[in-house]
Design a protein around this motif. Structure first.
Motif, PDB file in Angstrom:
ATOM      1  N   LEU A 113       0.866  -1.145   0.089  1.00  0.00           N
ATOM      2  CA  LEU A 113      -0.015  -0.125   0.115  1.00  0.00           C
ATOM      3  C   LEU A 113       0.834   1.185   0.024  1.00  0.00           C
ATOM      4  O   LEU A 113       0.650   2.168  -1.018  1.00  0.00           O
ATOM      5  N   THR A 169       0.879   4.111  -2.984  1.00  0.00           N
ATOM      6  CA  THR A 169       0.160   5.256  -2.765  1.00  0.00           C
ATOM      7  C   THR A 169       1.339   6.457  -2.272  1.00  0.00           C
ATOM      8  O   THR A 169       0.903   7.460  -1.709  1.00  0.00           O
ATOM      9  N   SER A 198       8.378   7.982  -3.835  1.00  0.00           N
ATOM     10  CA  SER A 198       7.462   8.349  -3.249  1.00  0.00           C
ATOM     11  C   SER A 198       7.349   9.897  -3.138  1.00  0.00           C
ATOM     12  O   SER A 198       6.566  10.536  -3.238  1.00  0.00           O
TER      13      SER A 198
END
Length: 404
Positions: free
Chosen positions: A135, A139, A163
């Motif tokens: 996850l 994300t 990220s």
């Protein structure tokens, strides 16, 4: 001339140097090079100085990424305030997501096959599930997870920099439309540049803060964005360009080698970012040329630069398998150098295969789904850091980021 036929080779060279620093850093962590031929000839302190600061290679990537993203927005839509949000996000998804999904699939499969190094670990003592790691990867808060729990997964930890980039670029077109005026956009990026060293200063001793946090890294990307706007107005040629570029390269080399990043990061990241920006300005108006297929150090580095996204994502799979087969405790001396050569060659082969067989075809397919037809022309140049070429003799305007 096809998109793939012409590139700004100086930018490829910069990216190649950056990714090689990262690869060497990770190899030295696994197989300490203190007892090799290199250390006997150059001294262990010299070898360690080269290998220890791979995170500065990521800083260079961030600057190049911001520069190329912004330069392509200008090339495609003439002004940042005219950006097509749907096309911008579509191009990012097409370039980033296919390789990301493949990486997750491979690492999850290797972990389920029982290969210990690809399974999750608990550096802080708190177990973390694969669901949470996946996850965080999808994300774009792997950097936050690493800050909280340490380097939880060996092969997926590299996604911390992806990220950082993707959170920055999530807001990029929205800020362009919200500010409209270039001056306000530059003011925002300058604020990021000022905040970066302040944030790092107040997080000394916390690796998750000074290395991996969003605000510890946004300043490098913002520096690249600013230099892309400056390059439109700043024409830099001749002897001054060459001398300044060489002096800058010498300066950032000194910063890189002088001390570990844990001691120099507050302003070291800023110096590395500004130095990379100067080198990009010097490369901006440099005529692009066809890829030359001959063996030389610069050509090899340019090849690494063209594959930098795939190399960054997948090199730890190669290194993890090597560590599983050849335990670091059982490898000594120049055997490590043989492994280093094999590691670099296998990583390059794997990355080139993924790019050719998987990433590039899927990139084209996803663009057809997500990018409006009016914005699709030249989008592969945008996503692969290749220039938009109007004529073989025309001025070249370069194209976009790969990860860090």
């Amino acid at each position: 001339m096809t998109c793939s036929g012409m590139r700004n080779r100086r930018i490829d060279l910069l990216r190649g140097i950056s990714i090689l620093l990262v690869l060497l850093h990770h190899f030295n962590i696994a197989y300490r090079l203190d007892d090799t031929f290199l250390s006997r000839v150059f001294g262990w302190e010299t070898v360690r100085a080269v290998a220890r600061n791979g995170n500065y290679g990521v800083t260079m990537f961030f600057v190049i990424s911001g520069y190329l993203i912004t330069a392509n927005v200008i090339r495609r839509w003439s002004e940042p305030g005219h950006v097509d949000v749907r096309a911008f996000y579509g191009l990012r998804i097409a370039r980033i997501v296919p390789c990301l999904l493949l990486l997750l699939a491979v690492v999850n499969a290797l972990a389920m096959a029982g290969i210990a190094i690809f399974q999750n670990h608990s550096p802080d003592g708190a177990p973390v599930s694969f669901w949470l790691v996946n996850l965080a990867s999808l994300t774009f808060w792997m950097n936050v997870l690493i800050g909280a729990h340490g380097w939880t997964n060996y092969a997926l930890g590299v996604l911390w920099s992806l990220s950082v980039e993707e959170v920055f670029y999530l807001s990029f077109p929205l800020l362009c439309l919200a500010f409209r005026r270039e001056a306000w956009l530059v003011a925002f990026w300058l604020a990021c540049i000022v905040v970066g060293p302040i944030y790092r200063f107040f997080h000394q001793g916390d690796e998750g803060g000074y290395l991996y946090a969003y605000f510890a890294c946004f300043d490098a990307i913002a520096t690249g964005c600013c230099v892309a706007l400056l390059a439109r107005r700043f024409v830099w040629r001749g002897r001054a360009q060459s001398v300044s570029a060489w002096l800058t390269a010498a300066g950032i080399t000194f910063v890189y080698l002088s001390c570990p990043i844990r001691e120099s990061n507050v302003f070291g990241v800023t110096v590395m970012a500004f130095g990379t920006a100067v080198l990009l300005l010097a490369a901006h108006d440099h005529p692009a040329g066809p890829t030359i297929r001959r063996a030389s150090a610069s050509t090899v580095l340019e090849g690494f630069g063209r594959l930098s996204y795939e190399l960054y994502l997948f090199h730890l799979i190669v290194l993890g398998l090597l560590r599983t087969i050849f335990s670091p405790s059982g490898v000594a001396g120049d055997e490590k150098l043989a492994l280093l050569v094999g590691y670099l060659l296998l990583s390059a082969w794997l990355s080139a295969s993924i790019a050719r067989i998987y990433a590039e075809p899927l990139n084209r397919i996803v663009r057809q789904w997500l990018v409006p037809r009016r914005s699709r022309s030249g989008s592969e140049c945008y996503e692969r850091n290749q220039p938009d070429v109007e004529h073989p003799q025309s001025r070249i305007v370069n194209g976009l980021s790969d990860r860090s």
